[in-house]
Design an enzyme around this catalytic site. Structure first.
Site, PDB file in Angstrom:
ATOM      1  N   PRO A 259      52.182  -0.805  -0.028  1.00 38.38           N
ATOM      2  CA  PRO A 259      51.661  -1.720   1.007  1.00 38.38           C
ATOM      3  C   PRO A 259      51.542  -3.134   0.454  1.00 38.38           C
ATOM      4  CG  PRO A 259      49.897  -0.343   0.121  1.00 38.38           C
ATOM      5  CD  PRO A 259      51.173   0.163  -0.480  1.00 38.38           C
ATOM      6  N   ASP A 435      50.711  -5.025  -4.613  1.00 36.24           N
ATOM      7  CA  ASP A 435      50.554  -3.683  -4.065  1.00 36.24           C
ATOM      8  C   ASP A 435      49.076  -3.466  -3.779  1.00 36.24           C
ATOM      9  OD1 ASP A 435      50.314  -0.954  -3.585  1.00 36.24           O
ATOM     10  OD2 ASP A 435      51.769  -0.377  -5.115  1.00 36.24           O
ATOM     11  N   HIS A 436      48.725  -3.349  -2.485  1.00 38.21           N
ATOM     12  CA  HIS A 436      47.307  -3.289  -2.113  1.00 38.21           C
ATOM     13  C   HIS A 436      46.650  -1.964  -2.495  1.00 38.21           C
ATOM     14  CE1 HIS A 436      43.965  -5.295  -0.440  1.00 38.21           C
ATOM     15  NE2 HIS A 436      44.624  -6.001   0.463  1.00 38.21           N
ATOM     16  N   ARG A 437      47.432  -0.986  -2.950  1.00 37.22           N
ATOM     17  CA  ARG A 437      46.836   0.233  -3.484  1.00 37.22           C
ATOM     18  C   ARG A 437      46.221  -0.034  -4.850  1.00 37.22           C
ATOM     19  NH1 ARG A 437      51.956   4.084  -3.637  1.00 37.22           N
ATOM     20  NH2 ARG A 437      52.689   2.200  -4.697  1.00 37.22           N
TER      21      ARG A 437
END
Length: 465
Positions: A259, A435-437
């Site tokens: 994401p 990467d929003h994770r």
């Protein structure tokens, strides 16, 4: 007179499980005498152009593939006529291959003798399913070698008989062909194989998908249809292969797996440009190329010390976040064969002069098309310099397996608030995708702010290290 034998050299896996390569050019011809480690061909993998050294000293007997051919790993590409004792241990082969590389041939000196295995190149053997031979083992530097048909000189080739199959038997094909069929939505049970023993080939699948089961027509270069590059044509079709094919697959994987979030920061970098001018006139940087990218790269390395989350990857299989204690800094490079992202190993251990020299060497190697698979693997964070194309900002897509990528925009002279007044200053925009994770908004913002602060006032480094 000593006896001679025919030995076949099969296309090796040139790194990271690559399944095929394109023969760009042969450096030898039939009848040429070659020495051990002499470069015999130039091939393009999905990641880089690689020179193939000869695993034998002998005479070129046959070239099995022509330039432009896309060859699957494990298929014979050249035959040698060599003395019975020809060959060398893997340690003597050129460094063009990954560790553990060696020859890839099996010889049969005389009828009735037991074939002798020799060291093999990494990843040998795209083994046909149903052949009864062991498949290539994943994640190993010395997989089992599929036996190679060899023969004494001047013997008559043995006729190959088609292998009979039953309706219940799974269609014979290689793993890359099965994956292609899956991607195209083709049922292999409905495809007639035209390969040896009824093997279903890549061309069979493509032909079935594009022509309702009719045999595919092979092409070796760009295909023009009415309307293309020649007079009176309006379309030109170019096969998707090599670096561009790999890049497309990687970007799709990245975009639909990680994401993405992107933030922007516009910075007055006039002090950084002033610093560059001073450094260029200093004795320590004599003969060293310095650019805004050099300082930006150093700023990224410093900011990572304070924001290690951006130097990590998501391990889906083990459900872990892996934070790297080193930095392999990737630099996106546009080449004639497509976009590549080679990286500078352990860039965090380099001083500014060493980093500048590494950046220059990386760019020159990429432009020459000589980047190796090793240079393209193992990156931990990347920079893309879109400013060289006159672009101010963008939303970079992450290099697969990395947590962040920083985009550098063009440096422009603009009216800017400076010491309470409006002045003309040198300004650029930073674009950070992450990467929003792995990286939340606060971590991404702090990292971007740190990079911007260093470029806006290089002296700020003293407060960060």
């Amino acid at each position: 007179m000593s006896a001679t034998m025919i030995k076949e050299f099969r296309l090796p896996d040139l790194g990271e499980g690559l399944t095929e390569s394109e023969i760009l050019s042969w450096k030898v011809d039939v009848g040429d005498t070659v020495s051990l480690n002499q470069v015999i061909a130039e091939v393009e993998t999905a990641k880089a152009v690689v020179e193939l050294p000869s695993p034998f000293a002998g005479v070129i007997k046959e070239l099995h593939e022509q330039p432009g051919s896309v060859v699957e790993v494990g298929k014979p590409i050249v035959s040698f006529e060599v003395a019975d004792d020809a060959g060398a241990p893997p340690s003597q082969l050129s460094g063009a291959f990954p560790r553990g590389a060696g020859e890839s041939a099996v010889e049969t000196p005389n009828a009735g003798e037991t074939p002798k295995r020799e060291p093999n190149l990494v990843g040998y053997g795209a083994v046909v399913e149903g052949s009864g031979r062991p498949a290539r083992r994943p994640r190993t530097f010395a997989p089992v070698v599929e036996p190679v048909e060899t023969r004494p000189v001047e013997t008559t080739p043995v006729e190959t008989r088609p292998v009979e199959t039953t309706p219940a038997e799974r269609p014979r094909s290689t793993p890359p062909v099965r994956k292609l069929a899956k991607d195209l939505g083709v049922d292999l049970a409905q495809v007639a194989g035209t390969g040896p023993g009824g093997l279903i080939t890549r061309e069979d699948v493509q032909g079935f998908a594009g022509h309702a089961g009719e045999p595919a027509t092979a092409t070796s270069g760009p295909v023009s249809v009415p309307g293309g590059g020649r007079p009176g044509e309006r379309e030109t079709r170019t096969p998707i292969k090599g670096v561009r094919k790999h890049t497309a697959a990687a970007m799709v994987q990245s975009a639909f797996t990680a994401p993405h979030a992107t933030e922007f920061l516009t910075v007055d970098v006039t002090p950084s440009l002033d610093l560059l001018a001073k450094l260029k006139n200093s004795r320590e940087f004599t003969g060293i190329k310095l650019t805004p990218l050099t300082l930006a790269a150093k700023a990224v390395l410093i900011a990572l010390r304070r924001n290690p989350a951006l130097n990590s990857r998501w391990d889906e299989e083990n459900q872990e976040i892996v934070t790297f204690n080193y930095v392999n800094l990737g630099i996106a490079a546009a080449t004639p064969r497509g976009l590549t992202v080679p990286n500078i190993k352990d860039a965090d251990t380099m001083g500014l002069p060493q980093l500048a020299q590494a950046l220059t060497a990386l760019a020159e190697t990429a432009r020459a098309g000589r980047t190796t698979p090793a240079d393209l693997s193992g990156g931990t964070i990347s920079i893309t310099n879109i400013g060289v194309f006159g672009i101010d900002a963008g939303t970079p897509i992450l290099n697969p397996g990395e947590a962040a990528i920083l985009g550098l925009g063009a440096v422009r002279t603009m009216p800017w608030e400076y010491r309470g007044e409006v002045a003309l200053r040198q300004v650029l925009t930073l674009s950070l995708s992450f990467d929003h994770r792995l990286v939340d908004g606060e971590q991404g913002s702090r990292f971007l702010a740190d990079v911007g602060a260093i470029l806006a006032e290089p002296g700020m480094v003293l407060t960060m290290v």
